[in-house]
Write an enzyme that holds these catalytic residues in place. Structure first.
Site, PDB file in Angstrom:
ATOM      1  CE  LYS A  22     -20.436  13.757 -19.734  1.00 32.44           C
ATOM      2  NZ  LYS A  22     -20.973  14.747 -18.766  1.00 32.44           N
ATOM      3  CG  ASN A  23     -24.881  16.520 -19.141  1.00 30.51           C
ATOM      4  OD1 ASN A  23     -23.833  16.024 -18.731  1.00 30.51           O
ATOM      5  ND2 ASN A  23     -24.914  17.609 -19.876  1.00 30.51           N
ATOM      6  NE  ARG A  93     -18.591  19.037 -11.226  1.00 26.31           N
ATOM      7  CZ  ARG A  93     -18.161  19.745 -10.190  1.00 26.31           C
ATOM      8  NH1 ARG A  93     -16.992  19.497  -9.662  1.00 26.31           N
ATOM      9  NH2 ARG A  93     -18.884  20.704  -9.683  1.00 26.31           N
ATOM     10  CB  CYS A 117     -14.005  18.666 -17.494  1.00 30.76           C
ATOM     11  SG  CYS A 117     -14.205  17.621 -18.933  1.00 30.76           S
ATOM     12  NE  ARG A 122     -17.826  22.147 -13.691  1.00 35.02           N
ATOM     13  CZ  ARG A 122     -18.009  21.147 -14.555  1.00 35.02           C
ATOM     14  NH1 ARG A 122     -16.984  20.465 -15.002  1.00 35.02           N
ATOM     15  NH2 ARG A 122     -19.221  20.810 -14.941  1.00 35.02           N
ATOM     16  N   PRO A 123     -17.682  24.370  -7.376  1.00 37.80           N
ATOM     17  CG  PRO A 123     -18.303  26.202  -6.069  1.00 37.80           C
ATOM     18  CD  PRO A 123     -17.750  25.845  -7.417  1.00 37.80           C
ATOM     19  CB  ILE A 124     -20.641  20.171  -4.626  1.00 42.61           C
ATOM     20  CG1 ILE A 124     -19.773  19.743  -3.440  1.00 42.61           C
ATOM     21  CG2 ILE A 124     -20.103  19.602  -5.923  1.00 42.61           C
ATOM     22  CD1 ILE A 124     -19.854  18.255  -3.154  1.00 42.61           C
ATOM     23  CG  ASP A 125     -21.407  26.507  -2.991  1.00 41.61           C
ATOM     24  OD1 ASP A 125     -21.239  26.044  -4.135  1.00 41.61           O
ATOM     25  OD2 ASP A 125     -21.745  27.681  -2.785  1.00 41.61           O
ATOM     26  CD  GLN A 126     -26.017  27.357  -4.027  1.00 43.78           C
ATOM     27  OE1 GLN A 126     -27.234  27.446  -3.903  1.00 43.78           O
ATOM     28  NE2 GLN A 126     -25.184  28.093  -3.308  1.00 43.78           N
ATOM     29  CG  ASP A 307     -21.939  21.180 -21.235  1.00 42.13           C
ATOM     30  OD1 ASP A 307     -21.047  21.773 -20.604  1.00 42.13           O
ATOM     31  OD2 ASP A 307     -22.575  20.211 -20.775  1.00 42.13           O
ATOM     32  NE  ARG A 399     -15.363  12.803 -18.332  1.00 42.58           N
ATOM     33  CZ  ARG A 399     -15.839  14.041 -18.174  1.00 42.58           C
ATOM     34  NH1 ARG A 399     -15.191  15.060 -18.674  1.00 42.58           N
ATOM     35  NH2 ARG A 399     -16.942  14.260 -17.505  1.00 42.58           N
TER      36      ARG A 399
END
Length: 431
Positions: A22-23, A93, A117, A122-126, A307, A399
């Protein structure tokens, strides 16, 4: 309402074949945006997250053709639209990979904030830090993340990750393959699906070196060309079925795996008294005696995967002694604990640490999946429990797991899908 009804207490025997990762799939499919020509992607898992990301590409104008159950042809050559539909993107996500891919291809992207989820912060700052370092302006307007390369094309640079982030590593890779010059990602994540994305891009003509180490170098190229690529097997799906055998007992041959990717999971299960035997592309998992306690701390790869934390917790609930789980990645992983307690589990949580006192047995209960991996863990707990359990909110589970009911039924589990009207959630629904 659709739910799983599970009669527990039956050991598992037989074979399970693992689907594509999946990932990896949810990053490789957006990566086709960068390719001039047709990409044939093989070993695609039949899961809702993949369906969503393919629907997004079609909405953008991609030509997506199904070849067979696990293979699609994707041609993004004629896409001229860099604005992603809000309704679809908010359900997944991994929609954030579209920012890197569109920014790399068009020099601009308009993508809604990611869904999927809810696991706390779970920020996307990076991700954004990387895009900005490569010459993009990024802001949020009208519910969309707007990214635009100031010079029309991103420019290679060195990006240091403040934390090890799988998503940010992959997103910066996507944005860098068509950028001008050399991009270096330091403190990069090393997960198998990062290597798989790099291998896919390289097979299409990219120049990525060092994937799987903590320094990845990407030399920008003028174009990528179409080709065929097969996605790796899913490490977490395999680990989930390994944990199911540990919890319920029995002996299962898990096929289509890369045993090296599972070493971090195998090591913990062996500490618990589970026998794991590596084959070339399969592993045999056997549990006949009692489970024993162990301690688990989730870490970036090659450490124990976050996970897999809820799934091994399900098995530890039945292990003799006191086990300690420490979550080293996400803040909000323990929402499943109240559901396990309904089954008789003895778990205490303090911040990122859970202390599990093993019990003799779990009892069937009505359970609500609160996220993808928690839902899988509830299925495991139900398989091991005495009596009947119901697991609702199964869309979370679907999912990330292809044909979970068929695969478990094939090894002797008593699990079925039951559909009831929302207003008839009564005792009869379990029958």
């Amino acid at each position: 309402m659709t739910k799983y009804v599970i009669q527990g207490g039956k050991p598992l025997f037989g074979e399970i074949t693992i689907s594509g990762a999946k990932n990896a799939a949810v990053a490789i499919i957006p990566a086709t945006l960068l390719v001039s020509g047709t990409c044939r992607i093989e070993n695609i898992p039949q899961i809702s997250d993949v369906t969503l990301i393919l629907n997004i590409l079609q909405d953008l104008g991609a030509d997506v053709r199904t070849v067979n159950r696990t293979t699609v042809d994707i041609d993004c050559s004629h896409i001229h639209n860099a604005r992603v539909p809000e309704e679809l993107a908010r359900k997944i996500r991994a929609s954030y990979y579209l920012i890197g891919a569109l920014l790399g291809r068009f020099g601009s992207a308009e993508v809604p904030p990611p869904g999927g989820c809810d696991l706390g912060g779970r920020p996307i700052d990076q991700h954004i830090k990387g895009f900005v370092a490569m010459g993009a302006d990024v802001d949020v307007q009208g519910g969309y993340i707007h990214a635009r390369a100031r010079q029309g094309r991103l420019v290679g640079t060195t990006v240091y990750m403040d934390i090890v982030s799988v998503g940010a590593t992959m997103n910066i890779m996507l944005s860098a393959v068509l950028a001008e010059g050399l991009t270096i990602i330091e403190n990069a994540a090393k997960e198998p699906h990062i290597v798989d994305l790099a291998n896919f891009l390289n097979s299409m003509g990219a120049e990525i070196m060092g994937a799987g180490t903590d320094v990845i170098k990407i030399r920008g190229v003028e174009r990528l060309n179409g080709g065929t690529y097969s996605i790796i097997p899913d490490q977490i799906e395999a680990g989930t079925y390994m944990a199911a055998v540990a919890a319920a007992g029995g002996e299962v041959l898990i096929k289509n795996v890369i045993p090296k990717h599972l070493e971090c999971i195998t090591a913990k299960l062996e500490e618990m008294g589970v026998e794991v035997e590596d084959r070339d592309d399969a592993i045999l998992v056997r549990r006949t005696g009692k489970l024993t306690r162990t301690n688990v701390k989730t870490l970036p790869y090659p450490g124990f995967p976050t996970d897999m934390q809820p799934q091994i917790a399900a098995a530890l609930c039945l292990a003799e002694g006191t086990s300690v789980l420490t979550e080293g990645v996400w803040d909000n992983r323990y929402r499943y604990v109240d559901e396990f307690r309904r089954m008789g589990a003895q778990i205490q949580v303090d911040g990122k640490v859970a202390v599990i006192e093993g019990v003799e047995k779990l009892s069937g209960a009505r359970l609500h999946a609160c996220d993808l991996r928690a839902g899988a863990a509830m299925v495991i707990a139900a398989l091991a429990a005495e009596g009947t359990s119901e697991v609702s909110n199964i869309y979370h589970i679907e999912r990330g797991y292809e044909d979970i009911v068929r695969k478990l039924s094939g090894v002797g589990a008593d699990i079925r899908v039951v559909v009831t009207p929302d207003d008839e959630q009564n005792e009869a629904s379990a029958g």
